[in-house]
Motif scaffolding. Sequence first.
Motif, PDB file in Angstrom:
ATOM      1  N   ALA A 215      36.027  47.841  35.214  1.00  0.00           N
ATOM      2  CA  ALA A 215      35.980  46.380  35.232  1.00  0.00           C
ATOM      3  C   ALA A 215      36.912  45.815  36.301  1.00  0.00           C
ATOM      4  O   ALA A 215      38.084  46.210  36.403  1.00  0.00           O
ATOM      5  CB  ALA A 215      36.361  45.820  33.866  1.00  0.00           C
ATOM      6  N   GLY A 216      36.368  44.895  37.093  1.00  0.00           N
ATOM      7  CA  GLY A 216      37.166  44.205  38.095  1.00  0.00           C
ATOM      8  C   GLY A 216      37.484  45.005  39.334  1.00  0.00           C
ATOM      9  O   GLY A 216      38.189  44.516  40.224  1.00  0.00           O
ATOM     10  N   ALA A 217      36.976  46.235  39.434  1.00  0.00           N
ATOM     11  CA  ALA A 217      37.316  47.102  40.568  1.00  0.00           C
ATOM     12  C   ALA A 217      36.344  46.895  41.722  1.00  0.00           C
ATOM     13  O   ALA A 217      35.155  46.668  41.512  1.00  0.00           O
ATOM     14  CB  ALA A 217      37.318  48.561  40.142  1.00  0.00           C
ATOM     15  N   PRO A 218      36.843  46.991  42.971  1.00  0.00           N
ATOM     16  CA  PRO A 218      35.989  46.847  44.145  1.00  0.00           C
ATOM     17  C   PRO A 218      35.394  48.177  44.592  1.00  0.00           C
ATOM     18  O   PRO A 218      35.620  49.220  43.956  1.00  0.00           O
ATOM     19  CB  PRO A 218      36.953  46.303  45.195  1.00  0.00           C
ATOM     20  N   HIS A 219      34.692  48.134  45.684  1.00  0.00           N
ATOM     21  CA  HIS A 219      34.028  49.298  46.263  1.00  0.00           C
ATOM     22  C   HIS A 219      35.037  50.402  46.583  1.00  0.00           C
ATOM     23  O   HIS A 219      36.067  50.154  47.210  1.00  0.00           O
ATOM     24  CB  HIS A 219      33.312  48.857  47.542  1.00  0.00           C
ATOM     25  N   VAL A 220      34.736  51.620  46.148  1.00  0.00           N
ATOM     26  CA  VAL A 220      35.603  52.796  46.353  1.00  0.00           C
ATOM     27  C   VAL A 220      37.052  52.435  46.019  1.00  0.00           C
ATOM     28  O   VAL A 220      37.973  52.631  46.812  1.00  0.00           O
ATOM     29  CB  VAL A 220      35.471  53.363  47.772  1.00  0.00           C
ATOM     30  N   PHE A 221      37.245  51.905  44.827  1.00  0.00           N
ATOM     31  CA  PHE A 221      38.575  51.480  44.395  1.00  0.00           C
ATOM     32  C   PHE A 221      39.556  52.638  44.330  1.00  0.00           C
ATOM     33  O   PHE A 221      40.779  52.451  44.380  1.00  0.00           O
ATOM     34  CB  PHE A 221      38.490  50.786  43.040  1.00  0.00           C
TER      35      PHE A 221
END
Length: 253
Positions: A215-221
């Motif tokens: 949840a809430g994480a961006p691309h390739v976090f």
Amino acid sequence: MGGRAALELIPEHMENKSARLLYIHGGAFVMGSPTGYAGFVAQLTNRASIHTVSVDYRLAPEHPFPAAVDDALGAYRELLDQGTPADSIVLAGDSAGGNLVLAALLSARQAGLAMPAGAVLMSPVTDLSMASESMASKNGIDPLFVPEALAGPFAEYLAGTDPRAELASPVHADFSGFPDLLIQVGTHELLLDDATRLAARAAAHDVNVTLEVEAGAPHVFQIGYETSQTAASALDRIALFIGRALEASAHRA
């Protein structure tokens, strides 16, 4: 590896010295290199205690589809030719690299090669037609990309190839006989549904799939491991998956 330069990363301690992790880096098919990814891939190497090979595949637009697929397959084939058992190999890739991992495995199956122990896909690109609903629903939420920023590199890579071709957009493929998959993706990325659609399709073809949606994480976090406990924990789970996949594959053999 397979005629391409490659970077080897070897941890100080390895319990299974025959095991190999083949890493395929991201970069929208048009950028990136094993050297640029070395710090990140070293995290996987050390956490999983596995000898890693990161291949320098050819990039578009100078080398469009299927050059990168051929290079990824060539690296996997060479690991096998060197005597590394398939059940001692795990493939991993992020973004476009995740796409190439899937395409290489589809090509390997078609060529009659044995499947590896498992594959790890971080925010994989699986539909170059950009038909996933999250391309619209996450537009403005994704902190890194807008659809227009992806359309150009994807078109350069395809160079006129049908974006629904299985090796270009693996979400349309039949995954029967594939190894165990670990898919990680964030909710704040355009490619969210590329990952969830892939997981559903692979599961429909009787593949063991672990899908982790952060949840809430961006691309390739995961690449934010130095400052984010979420990212560091994700890398730890990848390392656990690699170890378990290798152990399970060895037992099946």
